[in-house]
Design a protein around this motif. Sequence first.
Motif, PDB file in Angstrom:
ATOM      1  N   ALA A  71       0.826  -1.207   0.000  1.00 54.87           N
ATOM      2  CA  ALA A  71       0.000   0.000   0.000  1.00 54.87           C
ATOM      3  C   ALA A  71       0.864   1.262   0.000  1.00 54.87           C
ATOM      4  O   ALA A  71       0.413   2.329  -0.409  1.00 54.87           O
ATOM      5  CB  ALA A  71      -0.918   0.001   1.214  1.00 54.87           C
ATOM      6  N   PHE A  72       2.127   1.138   0.449  1.00 50.14           N
ATOM      7  CA  PHE A  72       3.022   2.277   0.548  1.00 50.14           C
ATOM      8  C   PHE A  72       4.127   2.243  -0.502  1.00 50.14           C
ATOM      9  O   PHE A  72       4.668   3.283  -0.864  1.00 50.14           O
ATOM     10  CB  PHE A  72       3.706   2.299   1.929  1.00 50.14           C
ATOM     11  N   VAL A  73       4.465   1.056  -0.974  1.00 48.48           N
ATOM     12  CA  VAL A  73       5.726   0.867  -1.677  1.00 48.48           C
ATOM     13  C   VAL A  73       5.475   0.290  -3.060  1.00 48.48           C
ATOM     14  O   VAL A  73       4.661  -0.619  -3.226  1.00 48.48           O
ATOM     15  CB  VAL A  73       6.645  -0.084  -0.880  1.00 48.48           C
ATOM     16  N   GLY A  74       6.188   0.800  -4.069  1.00 49.74           N
ATOM     17  CA  GLY A  74       6.169   0.194  -5.389  1.00 49.74           C
ATOM     18  C   GLY A  74       6.764  -1.201  -5.333  1.00 49.74           C
ATOM     19  O   GLY A  74       7.716  -1.448  -4.601  1.00 49.74           O
ATOM     20  N   THR A  75       6.226  -2.114  -6.122  1.00 49.02           N
ATOM     21  CA  THR A  75       6.581  -3.519  -5.948  1.00 49.02           C
ATOM     22  C   THR A  75       7.930  -3.899  -6.541  1.00 49.02           C
ATOM     23  O   THR A  75       8.690  -4.626  -5.915  1.00 49.02           O
ATOM     24  CB  THR A  75       5.504  -4.412  -6.589  1.00 49.02           C
ATOM     25  N   GLY A  76       8.267  -3.444  -7.727  1.00 49.49           N
ATOM     26  CA  GLY A  76       9.446  -3.987  -8.368  1.00 49.49           C
ATOM     27  C   GLY A  76      10.534  -2.993  -8.705  1.00 49.49           C
ATOM     28  O   GLY A  76      11.644  -3.379  -9.028  1.00 49.49           O
ATOM     29  N   SER A  77      10.252  -1.702  -8.635  1.00 48.37           N
ATOM     30  CA  SER A  77      11.215  -0.706  -9.074  1.00 48.37           C
ATOM     31  C   SER A  77      12.232  -0.399  -7.989  1.00 48.37           C
ATOM     32  O   SER A  77      12.086  -0.791  -6.832  1.00 48.37           O
ATOM     33  CB  SER A  77      10.472   0.579  -9.464  1.00 48.37           C
ATOM     34  N   ARG A  78      13.256   0.365  -8.366  1.00 48.01           N
ATOM     35  CA  ARG A  78      14.258   0.772  -7.387  1.00 48.01           C
ATOM     36  C   ARG A  78      13.676   1.735  -6.360  1.00 48.01           C
ATOM     37  O   ARG A  78      14.251   1.930  -5.298  1.00 48.01           O
ATOM     38  CB  ARG A  78      15.443   1.433  -8.106  1.00 48.01           C
ATOM     39  N   GLU A  79      12.527   2.370  -6.654  1.00 43.84           N
ATOM     40  CA  GLU A  79      11.875   3.226  -5.662  1.00 43.84           C
ATOM     41  C   GLU A  79      11.438   2.437  -4.452  1.00 43.84           C
ATOM     42  O   GLU A  79      11.135   2.998  -3.397  1.00 43.84           O
ATOM     43  CB  GLU A  79      10.657   3.932  -6.281  1.00 43.84           C
ATOM     44  N   PHE A  80      11.391   1.122  -4.585  1.00 44.92           N
ATOM     45  CA  PHE A  80      11.050   0.255  -3.460  1.00 44.92           C
ATOM     46  C   PHE A  80      11.909   0.599  -2.242  1.00 44.92           C
ATOM     47  O   PHE A  80      11.412   0.689  -1.121  1.00 44.92           O
ATOM     48  CB  PHE A  80      11.262  -1.204  -3.865  1.00 44.92           C
ATOM     49  N   PHE A  81      13.192   0.835  -2.453  1.00 48.29           N
ATOM     50  CA  PHE A  81      14.099   1.055  -1.332  1.00 48.29           C
ATOM     51  C   PHE A  81      13.911   2.430  -0.706  1.00 48.29           C
ATOM     52  O   PHE A  81      14.070   2.588   0.502  1.00 48.29           O
ATOM     53  CB  PHE A  81      15.548   0.867  -1.786  1.00 48.29           C
ATOM     54  N   SER A  82      13.599   3.432  -1.509  1.00 43.93           N
ATOM     55  CA  SER A  82      13.406   4.761  -0.949  1.00 43.93           C
ATOM     56  C   SER A  82      12.091   4.870  -0.192  1.00 43.93           C
ATOM     57  O   SER A  82      11.956   5.674   0.728  1.00 43.93           O
ATOM     58  CB  SER A  82      13.459   5.814  -2.068  1.00 43.93           C
ATOM     59  N   GLN A  83      11.111   4.053  -0.561  1.00 44.17           N
ATOM     60  CA  GLN A  83       9.798   4.122   0.072  1.00 44.17           C
ATOM     61  C   GLN A  83       9.645   3.156   1.245  1.00 44.17           C
ATOM     62  O   GLN A  83       8.849   3.382   2.148  1.00 44.17           O
ATOM     63  CB  GLN A  83       8.715   3.817  -0.977  1.00 44.17           C
ATOM     64  N   ILE A  84      10.426   2.079   1.254  1.00 49.99           N
ATOM     65  CA  ILE A  84      10.233   1.048   2.258  1.00 49.99           C
ATOM     66  C   ILE A  84      10.566   1.558   3.658  1.00 49.99           C
ATOM     67  O   ILE A  84       9.979   1.132   4.653  1.00 49.99           O
ATOM     68  CB  ILE A  84      11.059  -0.216   1.923  1.00 49.99           C
ATOM     69  N   ARG A  85      11.494   2.500   3.759  1.00 51.83           N
ATOM     70  CA  ARG A  85      11.853   2.998   5.087  1.00 51.83           C
ATOM     71  C   ARG A  85      10.738   3.845   5.682  1.00 51.83           C
ATOM     72  O   ARG A  85      10.572   3.873   6.900  1.00 51.83           O
ATOM     73  CB  ARG A  85      13.164   3.782   5.015  1.00 51.83           C
ATOM     74  N   LEU A  86       9.976   4.553   4.845  1.00 51.82           N
ATOM     75  CA  LEU A  86       8.802   5.268   5.342  1.00 51.82           C
ATOM     76  C   LEU A  86       7.791   4.268   5.884  1.00 51.82           C
ATOM     77  O   LEU A  86       7.205   4.475   6.957  1.00 51.82           O
ATOM     78  CB  LEU A  86       8.184   6.106   4.227  1.00 51.82           C
ATOM     79  N   PHE A  87       7.582   3.182   5.143  1.00 53.55           N
ATOM     80  CA  PHE A  87       6.690   2.125   5.630  1.00 53.55           C
ATOM     81  C   PHE A  87       7.209   1.539   6.937  1.00 53.55           C
ATOM     82  O   PHE A  87       6.454   1.325   7.884  1.00 53.55           O
ATOM     83  CB  PHE A  87       6.567   1.026   4.575  1.00 53.55           C
ATOM     84  N   ASN A  88       8.524   1.286   7.008  1.00 50.67           N
ATOM     85  CA  ASN A  88       9.105   0.748   8.238  1.00 50.67           C
ATOM     86  C   ASN A  88       8.887   1.685   9.415  1.00 50.67           C
ATOM     87  O   ASN A  88       8.613   1.238  10.535  1.00 50.67           O
ATOM     88  CB  ASN A  88      10.609   0.516   8.049  1.00 50.67           C
ATOM     89  N   SER A  89       8.999   2.989   9.183  1.00 51.19           N
ATOM     90  CA  SER A  89       8.817   3.961  10.257  1.00 51.19           C
ATOM     91  C   SER A  89       7.381   3.946  10.764  1.00 51.19           C
ATOM     92  O   SER A  89       7.142   3.969  11.983  1.00 51.19           O
ATOM     93  CB  SER A  89       9.197   5.364   9.769  1.00 51.19           C
ATOM     94  N   CYS A  90       6.423   3.919   9.865  1.00 45.04           N
ATOM     95  CA  CYS A  90       5.012   3.848  10.271  1.00 45.04           C
ATOM     96  C   CYS A  90       4.724   2.531  10.995  1.00 45.04           C
ATOM     97  O   CYS A  90       3.983   2.500  11.982  1.00 45.04           O
ATOM     98  CB  CYS A  90       4.106   3.988   9.055  1.00 45.04           C
ATOM     99  N   LEU A  91       5.334   1.459  10.500  1.00 42.65           N
ATOM    100  CA  LEU A  91       5.161   0.151  11.134  1.00 42.65           C
ATOM    101  C   LEU A  91       5.740   0.159  12.546  1.00 42.65           C
ATOM    102  O   LEU A  91       5.155  -0.407  13.476  1.00 42.65           O
ATOM    103  CB  LEU A  91       5.840  -0.917  10.282  1.00 42.65           C
ATOM    104  N   ALA A  92       6.879   0.812  12.736  1.00 39.79           N
ATOM    105  CA  ALA A  92       7.487   0.898  14.068  1.00 39.79           C
ATOM    106  C   ALA A  92       6.598   1.676  15.021  1.00 39.79           C
ATOM    107  O   ALA A  92       6.443   1.303  16.196  1.00 39.79           O
ATOM    108  CB  ALA A  92       8.863   1.551  13.967  1.00 39.79           C
TER     109      ALA A  92
END
Length: 334
Positions: A71-92
């Motif tokens: 829901a937060f992160v693109g699935t296959g592109s390199r943007e996955f890495f730039s967006q995943i940390r935002l998801f990790n922060s919300c998850l934390a």
Amino acid sequence: MTRSVIFYLFLAALAGLTIVGSLVLSSRNQMDPAFGDGESYRLLSSEFSDTSAPFGTDGVRNELYTFLSRAFVGTGSREFFSQIRLFNSCLAGASVLLLGAAFLGTLHAVDAILLSWFAALGLLIPLTQYVAAENIFLTLFALSSVMGALALRGGDLRYAAATGLVTGLAYLAKPSVAPALGIFLVCITLRCLSLELRRAGKSGAMRAVVRAGVPALAALVVTLLVVSPRLAYAYGRFDGQFSYNHSSHVFWVEDWEKCTRLYMDCSPAALARMAPEDRPTAENYLQRNGFAHCVKRLFSGVYLRLRQLVLPANPASFLRSELFGAERSTVLPV
């Protein structure tokens, strides 16, 4: 204002601090986003981007973490890495709220606050910098432990079933929760047997034995209901194997360099191609090093972890000195 209101206000503030602290750390982080299993999780997210349930696996990593991130992160592109940390922060931040509420149900309010604080600063915030299932697995594991402790108090069937549910979800994040489930099933059975024998006396011993197994059976059944689609998928994809790459084999390797050079693929097919004396097994490790070396390695590892519990290492220096060597030292700014 009641104590519970004050507690939840503090918990909300701590959750906000966790999110902000994680984002600030991310802005300063020099670590390669594909570090560790990052690239593997990106590929996993891409492979199962069209699935509607988190039951996929590549044989080692399970899909729940990337499934929730979509829901937060693109699935296959390199943007996955730039967006995943935002998801990790919300998850934390959400994890702090969940863990704090769970701790309050089993501990004094002050103890629950301190434990939530330590979990946020010592575990959840550092984890947000890594693309890894531990971002959700450790929270689910802690919740499973709390549910298990409540079930052990009086053999409550509802808490036992809740333990099975959360443990199943933890398994969908990372399969290493399985040994903890086995320990819980043994403990809850013995605990319930003690309680039932005390209530029934000698005359109702057989009935007590039957009743004692009900909470453990409930936990096991609920867990299997949750994880069975994942097990069925792996069984069909990997020719009758529930997991494909048995990464536990790398524990029987003397150093990380040898592991990355020879044993990154420990699938059954890869192991079958190796000479018996070259396989990473406990038997071969004992033959090469002897029992005394194994004991020394065990105690040195325990000492290292206890030392880090009291005096946490800087992440960069820890990874440089303990895991990967000086050439992999640019993890976090020192």
